[in-house]
Design an enzyme around this catalytic site. Structure first.
Site, PDB file in Angstrom:
ATOM      1  N   ASP A   1     -56.705 -47.988   6.981  1.00 40.39           N
ATOM      2  CA  ASP A   1     -57.297 -49.161   6.319  1.00 40.39           C
ATOM      3  C   ASP A   1     -58.302 -49.856   7.249  1.00 40.39           C
ATOM      4  O   ASP A   1     -59.069 -50.710   6.804  1.00 40.39           O
ATOM      5  CB  ASP A   1     -56.194 -50.177   5.958  1.00 40.39           C
ATOM      6  CG  ASP A   1     -55.754 -50.052   4.508  1.00 40.39           C
ATOM      7  OD1 ASP A   1     -56.553 -49.561   3.682  1.00 40.39           O
ATOM      8  OD2 ASP A   1     -54.617 -50.465   4.196  1.00 40.39           O
TER       9      ASP A   1
ATOM     10  N   GLN B   1     -49.206 -51.258   1.904  1.00 37.14           N
ATOM     11  CA  GLN B   1     -49.853 -51.928   0.776  1.00 37.14           C
ATOM     12  C   GLN B   1     -49.645 -53.443   0.870  1.00 37.14           C
ATOM     13  O   GLN B   1     -48.513 -53.914   0.975  1.00 37.14           O
ATOM     14  CB  GLN B   1     -49.281 -51.378  -0.542  1.00 37.14           C
ATOM     15  CG  GLN B   1     -49.987 -51.863  -1.773  1.00 37.14           C
ATOM     16  CD  GLN B   1     -51.436 -51.382  -1.870  1.00 37.14           C
ATOM     17  OE1 GLN B   1     -51.744 -50.224  -1.601  1.00 37.14           O
ATOM     18  NE2 GLN B   1     -52.330 -52.288  -2.236  1.00 37.14           N
TER      19      GLN B   1
ATOM     20  N   LYS C   1     -53.687 -43.987  -5.321  1.00 33.80           N
ATOM     21  CA  LYS C   1     -53.903 -43.392  -3.996  1.00 33.80           C
ATOM     22  C   LYS C   1     -53.191 -42.040  -3.913  1.00 33.80           C
ATOM     23  O   LYS C   1     -53.719 -41.069  -3.379  1.00 33.80           O
ATOM     24  CB  LYS C   1     -53.410 -44.347  -2.901  1.00 33.80           C
ATOM     25  CG  LYS C   1     -54.342 -45.559  -2.744  1.00 33.80           C
ATOM     26  CD  LYS C   1     -53.764 -46.678  -1.903  1.00 33.80           C
ATOM     27  CE  LYS C   1     -54.709 -47.887  -1.963  1.00 33.80           C
ATOM     28  NZ  LYS C   1     -54.196 -49.078  -1.290  1.00 33.80           N
TER      29      LYS C   1
END
Ligand code: NDP
Length: 286
Positions: A120, A97, A53
Protein backbone atom coordinates in the site's frame (compact mmCIF):
# COMPACT_ATOMS: atom_id res chain seq x y z
CA UNK A 1 -17.28 20.16 -25.26
CA UNK A 2 -17.72 16.42 -25.15
CA UNK A 3 -15.29 14.99 -22.66
CA UNK A 4 -13.24 11.88 -23.25
CA UNK A 5 -14.20 9.30 -20.65
CA UNK A 6 -11.12 7.90 -18.96
CA UNK A 7 -12.13 4.27 -18.68
CA UNK A 8 -10.39 2.94 -15.58
CA UNK A 9 -11.94 -0.45 -16.05
CA UNK A 10 -10.40 -0.90 -19.48
CA UNK A 11 -7.00 0.53 -18.54
CA UNK A 12 -6.84 -1.59 -15.39
CA UNK A 13 -7.72 -4.68 -17.42
CA UNK A 14 -4.85 -3.92 -19.78
CA UNK A 15 -2.43 -3.54 -16.87
CA UNK A 16 -3.63 -6.73 -15.19
CA UNK A 17 -3.28 -8.66 -18.44
CA UNK A 18 0.34 -7.47 -18.74
CA UNK A 19 0.95 -8.45 -15.12
CA UNK A 20 -0.55 -11.89 -15.69
CA UNK A 21 2.04 -12.53 -18.40
CA UNK A 22 4.81 -11.20 -16.14
CA UNK A 23 3.70 -13.43 -13.26
CA UNK A 24 3.73 -16.47 -15.54
CA UNK A 25 7.33 -15.70 -16.51
CA UNK A 26 8.35 -15.06 -12.90
CA UNK A 27 6.92 -18.38 -11.82
CA UNK A 28 9.22 -20.11 -14.28
CA UNK A 29 12.15 -18.56 -12.40
CA UNK A 30 10.78 -19.70 -9.05
CA UNK A 31 9.33 -16.31 -8.00
CA UNK A 32 5.74 -16.72 -6.84
CA UNK A 33 4.02 -13.44 -5.95
CA UNK A 34 1.66 -13.77 -2.98
CA UNK A 35 -0.47 -11.16 -1.28
CA UNK A 36 -1.67 -11.44 2.32
CA UNK A 37 -4.80 -9.39 2.99
CA UNK A 38 -5.75 -8.79 6.61
CA UNK A 39 -9.29 -7.67 7.35
CA UNK A 40 -10.59 -7.02 10.86
CA UNK A 41 -14.33 -6.81 11.62
CA UNK A 42 -17.23 -6.74 9.18
CA UNK A 43 -17.30 -3.36 7.51
CA UNK A 44 -19.37 -4.10 4.35
CA UNK A 45 -17.40 -1.72 2.09
CA UNK A 46 -14.10 -3.24 3.24
CA UNK A 47 -15.43 -6.71 2.49
CA UNK A 48 -16.24 -5.67 -1.07
CA UNK A 49 -12.78 -4.14 -1.55
CA UNK A 50 -11.12 -7.28 -0.20
CA UNK A 51 -13.19 -9.49 -2.49
CA UNK A 52 -12.25 -7.37 -5.52
CA UNK A 53 -8.57 -7.55 -4.57
CA UNK A 54 -8.82 -11.32 -4.30
CA UNK A 55 -10.45 -11.56 -7.74
CA UNK A 56 -7.71 -9.39 -9.24
CA UNK A 57 -5.06 -11.64 -7.68
CA UNK A 58 -6.74 -14.69 -9.17
CA UNK A 59 -6.79 -13.06 -12.59
CA UNK A 60 -3.09 -12.14 -12.45
CA UNK A 61 -2.00 -15.52 -11.09
CA UNK A 62 -0.98 -14.00 -7.76
CA UNK A 63 -1.62 -16.18 -4.73
CA UNK A 64 -3.92 -14.41 -2.28
CA UNK A 65 -4.30 -15.28 1.38
CA UNK A 66 -7.08 -13.71 3.38
CA UNK A 67 -6.84 -13.33 7.14
CA UNK A 68 -10.31 -12.36 8.37
CA UNK A 69 -10.19 -11.50 12.05
CA UNK A 70 -13.14 -10.75 14.33
CA UNK A 71 -13.85 -7.14 15.39
CA UNK A 72 -12.82 -8.02 18.96
CA UNK A 73 -9.25 -8.78 17.86
CA UNK A 74 -6.74 -7.07 20.15
CA UNK A 75 -3.90 -4.85 19.01
CA UNK A 76 -1.45 -7.44 20.29
CA UNK A 77 -3.06 -10.24 18.26
CA UNK A 78 -3.13 -8.13 15.12
CA UNK A 79 0.51 -7.11 15.49
CA UNK A 80 1.47 -10.75 16.11
CA UNK A 81 -0.17 -11.75 12.82
CA UNK A 82 1.63 -8.95 10.95
CA UNK A 83 4.92 -10.08 12.48
CA UNK A 84 4.27 -13.64 11.37
CA UNK A 85 3.52 -12.48 7.82
CA UNK A 86 6.62 -10.24 7.80
CA UNK A 87 8.74 -13.29 8.58
CA UNK A 88 7.02 -15.61 6.11
CA UNK A 89 9.23 -15.87 3.01
CA UNK A 90 6.35 -17.13 0.89
CA UNK A 91 4.46 -13.83 1.33
CA UNK A 92 5.50 -10.99 -1.02
CA UNK A 93 3.09 -8.27 0.09
CA UNK A 94 0.95 -7.49 3.13
CA UNK A 95 -2.09 -5.27 3.17
CA UNK A 96 -4.23 -4.46 6.18
CA UNK A 97 -7.62 -3.21 5.04
CA UNK A 98 -8.49 0.16 6.60
CA UNK A 99 -10.38 1.48 8.47
CA UNK A 100 -9.80 -0.75 11.49
CA UNK A 101 -12.52 -1.17 14.11
CA UNK A 102 -12.47 1.28 17.01
CA UNK A 103 -9.81 0.56 19.60
CA UNK A 104 -7.18 -0.60 17.12
CA UNK A 105 -4.31 1.73 16.34
CA UNK A 106 -3.99 2.10 12.55
CA UNK A 107 -0.71 3.95 12.73
CA UNK A 108 0.90 1.20 14.81
CA UNK A 109 -0.31 -1.41 12.32
CA UNK A 110 1.00 0.55 9.33
CA UNK A 111 4.34 0.95 11.10
CA UNK A 112 4.48 -2.78 11.87
CA UNK A 113 4.28 -3.92 8.25
CA UNK A 114 7.75 -4.52 6.83
CA UNK A 115 8.49 -1.69 4.35
CA UNK A 116 9.66 -4.37 1.90
CA UNK A 117 6.17 -5.93 1.92
CA UNK A 118 4.22 -2.68 2.24
CA UNK A 119 2.32 -2.86 -1.04
CA UNK A 120 0.00 0.00 0.00
CA UNK A 121 3.10 2.21 0.47
CA UNK A 122 1.73 3.65 3.71
CA UNK A 123 4.77 2.91 5.92
CA UNK A 124 6.65 6.11 6.88
CA UNK A 125 9.79 4.73 5.27
CA UNK A 126 8.01 4.32 1.93
CA UNK A 127 6.23 7.66 2.32
CA UNK A 128 9.64 9.29 2.83
CA UNK A 129 11.00 7.57 -0.28
CA UNK A 130 8.05 8.88 -2.31
CA UNK A 131 8.79 12.40 -1.06
CA UNK A 132 12.41 12.04 -2.17
CA UNK A 133 11.36 10.53 -5.49
CA UNK A 134 13.40 7.33 -5.18
CA UNK A 135 10.80 4.74 -4.32
CA UNK A 136 10.07 1.04 -4.64
CA UNK A 137 6.29 1.26 -4.25
CA UNK A 138 3.90 4.00 -5.25
CA UNK A 139 0.68 4.37 -3.28
CA UNK A 140 -1.99 2.57 -5.28
CA UNK A 141 -4.67 5.23 -5.74
CA UNK A 142 -2.36 8.13 -6.71
CA UNK A 143 -0.40 5.77 -8.98
CA UNK A 144 -3.65 4.74 -10.64
CA UNK A 145 -4.59 8.39 -11.12
CA UNK A 146 -1.24 9.05 -12.83
CA UNK A 147 -1.96 6.21 -15.27
CA UNK A 148 -5.36 7.73 -16.10
CA UNK A 149 -3.81 11.17 -16.58
CA UNK A 150 -1.33 9.57 -19.00
CA UNK A 151 -4.32 7.97 -20.74
CA UNK A 152 -5.86 11.42 -21.25
CA UNK A 153 -2.86 12.33 -23.37
CA UNK A 154 -2.01 15.44 -21.34
CA UNK A 155 1.61 16.06 -20.36
CA UNK A 156 1.67 17.08 -16.68
CA UNK A 157 4.86 19.13 -17.05
CA UNK A 158 4.19 22.83 -16.49
CA UNK A 159 0.45 22.28 -16.00
CA UNK A 160 -1.51 23.78 -13.16
CA UNK A 161 -2.64 20.85 -11.02
CA UNK A 162 -5.14 21.22 -8.21
CA UNK A 163 -5.64 18.38 -5.72
CA UNK A 164 -8.65 18.70 -3.45
CA UNK A 165 -7.96 16.71 -0.27
CA UNK A 166 -4.79 16.25 1.77
CA UNK A 167 -5.12 12.79 3.31
CA UNK A 168 -2.00 10.72 3.83
CA UNK A 169 -3.31 7.97 1.57
CA UNK A 170 -4.55 10.02 -1.38
CA UNK A 171 -4.22 13.82 -1.40
CA UNK A 172 -0.66 14.27 -0.14
CA UNK A 173 1.03 11.50 -2.17
CA UNK A 174 -1.07 12.51 -5.20
CA UNK A 175 0.34 16.02 -5.00
CA UNK A 176 3.85 14.64 -4.75
CA UNK A 177 3.48 12.45 -7.83
CA UNK A 178 2.19 15.40 -9.85
CA UNK A 179 5.11 17.48 -8.59
CA UNK A 180 7.56 14.76 -9.64
CA UNK A 181 6.08 15.06 -13.13
CA UNK A 182 6.77 18.81 -13.01
CA UNK A 183 3.21 19.97 -12.45
CA UNK A 184 2.62 23.21 -10.56
CA UNK A 185 0.60 21.86 -7.68
CA UNK A 186 -1.95 23.47 -5.38
CA UNK A 187 -3.42 21.41 -2.52
CA UNK A 188 -6.89 22.38 -1.31
CA UNK A 189 -8.65 21.23 1.85
CA UNK A 190 -11.51 22.07 4.16
CA UNK A 191 -9.96 25.43 5.14
CA UNK A 192 -9.34 26.58 1.58
CA UNK A 193 -10.94 30.02 1.24
CA UNK A 194 -12.43 29.88 -2.26
CA UNK A 195 -12.40 26.29 -3.47
CA UNK A 196 -14.25 26.95 -6.73
CA UNK A 197 -11.78 29.69 -7.68
CA UNK A 198 -8.78 27.45 -7.00
CA UNK A 199 -10.32 24.58 -8.96
CA UNK A 200 -11.14 26.79 -11.95
CA UNK A 201 -7.40 27.43 -12.35
CA UNK A 202 -6.68 23.74 -12.83
CA UNK A 203 -5.56 22.14 -16.08
CA UNK A 204 -5.61 18.90 -14.09
CA UNK A 205 -8.11 18.66 -11.25
CA UNK A 206 -8.04 15.73 -8.83
CA UNK A 207 -10.86 15.45 -6.29
CA UNK A 208 -10.21 13.23 -3.25
CA UNK A 209 -12.58 14.63 -0.69
CA UNK A 210 -15.33 12.21 0.27
CA UNK A 211 -18.15 14.73 -0.21
CA UNK A 212 -20.70 13.69 -2.87
CA UNK A 213 -20.58 15.95 -5.95
CA UNK A 214 -18.82 18.80 -4.14
CA UNK A 215 -17.07 19.83 -7.37
CA UNK A 216 -19.74 21.40 -9.58
CA UNK A 217 -19.49 22.47 -13.21
CA UNK A 218 -18.51 26.01 -12.19
CA UNK A 219 -15.35 24.62 -10.55
CA UNK A 220 -14.04 23.22 -13.84
CA UNK A 221 -11.94 25.09 -16.37
CA UNK A 222 -12.83 24.59 -20.03
CA UNK A 223 -10.61 21.77 -21.38
CA UNK A 224 -9.42 20.50 -18.00
CA UNK A 225 -8.66 16.87 -17.14
CA UNK A 226 -10.87 15.93 -14.19
CA UNK A 227 -10.07 12.92 -12.02
CA UNK A 228 -12.62 11.88 -9.43
CA UNK A 229 -11.20 9.71 -6.64
CA UNK A 230 -14.31 10.00 -4.46
CA UNK A 231 -16.45 6.96 -3.72
CA UNK A 232 -19.52 8.03 -1.80
CA UNK A 233 -22.43 5.71 -1.13
CA UNK A 234 -25.70 7.67 -0.99
CA UNK A 235 -28.66 6.64 1.16
CA UNK A 236 -30.33 5.22 -1.95
CA UNK A 237 -27.20 2.99 -2.31
CA UNK A 238 -26.05 4.82 -5.45
CA UNK A 239 -22.29 5.29 -5.69
CA UNK A 240 -21.24 8.82 -6.64
CA UNK A 241 -17.94 10.64 -6.80
CA UNK A 242 -16.79 13.98 -5.45
CA UNK A 243 -17.48 15.56 -8.85
CA UNK A 244 -20.91 16.34 -10.34
CA UNK A 245 -20.14 14.23 -13.39
CA UNK A 246 -22.51 15.55 -16.06
CA UNK A 247 -21.88 19.22 -15.21
CA UNK A 248 -18.11 18.71 -15.17
CA UNK A 249 -18.17 16.61 -18.35
CA UNK A 250 -19.66 19.54 -20.26
CA UNK A 251 -16.49 21.52 -19.66
CA UNK A 252 -13.72 18.95 -19.24
CA UNK A 253 -11.56 17.57 -22.05
CA UNK A 254 -11.34 14.27 -20.17
CA UNK A 255 -13.01 12.93 -17.05
CA UNK A 256 -13.18 9.74 -14.99
CA UNK A 257 -16.53 8.13 -14.22
CA UNK A 258 -17.56 6.78 -10.80
CA UNK A 259 -17.69 3.84 -10.67
CA UNK A 260 -15.29 2.56 -13.34
CA UNK A 261 -12.62 5.25 -13.05
CA UNK A 262 -10.05 5.41 -10.28
CA UNK A 263 -11.41 2.43 -8.27
CA UNK A 264 -10.31 -0.37 -10.63
CA UNK A 265 -6.98 1.41 -11.20
CA UNK A 266 -6.23 1.32 -7.48
CA UNK A 267 -6.56 -2.46 -7.50
CA UNK A 268 -4.43 -2.84 -10.65
CA UNK A 269 -1.68 -0.79 -8.98
CA UNK A 270 -1.88 -3.02 -5.92
CA UNK A 271 -1.25 -6.01 -8.16
CA UNK A 272 1.70 -4.18 -9.72
CA UNK A 273 3.19 -3.47 -6.28
CA UNK A 274 2.74 -7.10 -5.22
CA UNK A 275 4.61 -8.36 -8.27
CA UNK A 276 7.34 -5.77 -7.65
CA UNK A 277 7.60 -6.81 -3.99
CA UNK A 278 7.99 -10.44 -5.03
CA UNK A 279 10.84 -9.52 -7.37
CA UNK A 280 12.58 -7.18 -4.92
CA UNK A 281 12.30 -9.61 -2.03
CA UNK A 282 13.64 -12.46 -4.15
CA UNK A 283 16.69 -10.45 -5.23
CA UNK A 284 17.33 -9.44 -1.64
CA UNK A 285 17.19 -5.74 -2.59
CA UNK A 286 14.94 -5.14 0.40
P1 NDP B 1 -10.17 11.76 4.03
O1 NDP B 1 -11.47 11.94 4.72
O2 NDP B 1 -9.02 11.16 4.75
O3 NDP B 1 -9.69 13.19 3.48
C1 NDP B 1 -10.58 14.08 2.87
C2 NDP B 1 -9.89 15.36 2.52
O4 NDP B 1 -10.85 16.22 1.93
C3 NDP B 1 -9.33 16.10 3.74
O5 NDP B 1 -8.05 16.61 3.44
C4 NDP B 1 -10.33 17.24 3.95
O6 NDP B 1 -9.74 18.44 4.43
C5 NDP B 1 -10.83 17.49 2.56
N1 NDP B 1 -12.17 18.06 2.57
C6 NDP B 1 -13.26 17.62 3.24
N2 NDP B 1 -14.32 18.41 3.01
C7 NDP B 1 -13.89 19.38 2.17
C8 NDP B 1 -14.50 20.50 1.59
N3 NDP B 1 -15.80 20.79 1.79
N4 NDP B 1 -13.77 21.30 0.80
C9 NDP B 1 -12.46 21.01 0.55
N5 NDP B 1 -11.82 19.97 1.09
C10 NDP B 1 -12.53 19.16 1.90
O7 NDP B 1 -10.50 10.95 2.71
P2 NDP B 1 -9.58 10.05 1.73
O8 NDP B 1 -8.50 10.86 1.17
O9 NDP B 1 -9.26 8.77 2.40
O10 NDP B 1 -10.65 9.71 0.61
C11 NDP B 1 -11.26 10.71 -0.19
C12 NDP B 1 -12.31 10.07 -1.08
O11 NDP B 1 -11.68 9.16 -1.94
C13 NDP B 1 -13.38 9.26 -0.34
O12 NDP B 1 -14.61 9.38 -1.04
C14 NDP B 1 -12.87 7.84 -0.44
O13 NDP B 1 -13.91 6.90 -0.37
C15 NDP B 1 -12.26 7.87 -1.81
N6 NDP B 1 -11.21 6.89 -2.02
C16 NDP B 1 -11.26 6.21 -3.18
C17 NDP B 1 -10.29 5.29 -3.49
C18 NDP B 1 -10.37 4.60 -4.79
O14 NDP B 1 -9.71 3.60 -4.99
N7 NDP B 1 -11.16 5.11 -5.74
C19 NDP B 1 -9.20 4.98 -2.58
C20 NDP B 1 -9.17 5.82 -1.39
C21 NDP B 1 -10.17 6.73 -1.14
P3 NDP B 1 -9.07 18.57 5.90
O15 NDP B 1 -7.75 17.88 5.78
O16 NDP B 1 -8.95 20.03 6.08
O17 NDP B 1 -10.00 17.91 6.85
Amino acid sequence: MSAKILDGKAVSQRIKTELKAEVEKLKQTGIKPALAVVIVGDDPASKIYVRNKKLACEFCGIKSLEFALPAETTQKELLALIERLNNDNTISGILCQLPLPEGLDEEAVINAISPAKDVDAFHPSNVGKIMIGNFDFLPCTPAGVMELIAESGIDVSGKKCVVVGRSNIVGKPMSMLLLHKNGTVTICHSRTKDLAKECREADILVAAVGVPELIRGDCVKEGAVVIDVGMNRLENKKLVGDVAFSEAAEKAAAITPVPGGVGPMTIAMLMKNTVKAAVLNSTGKN
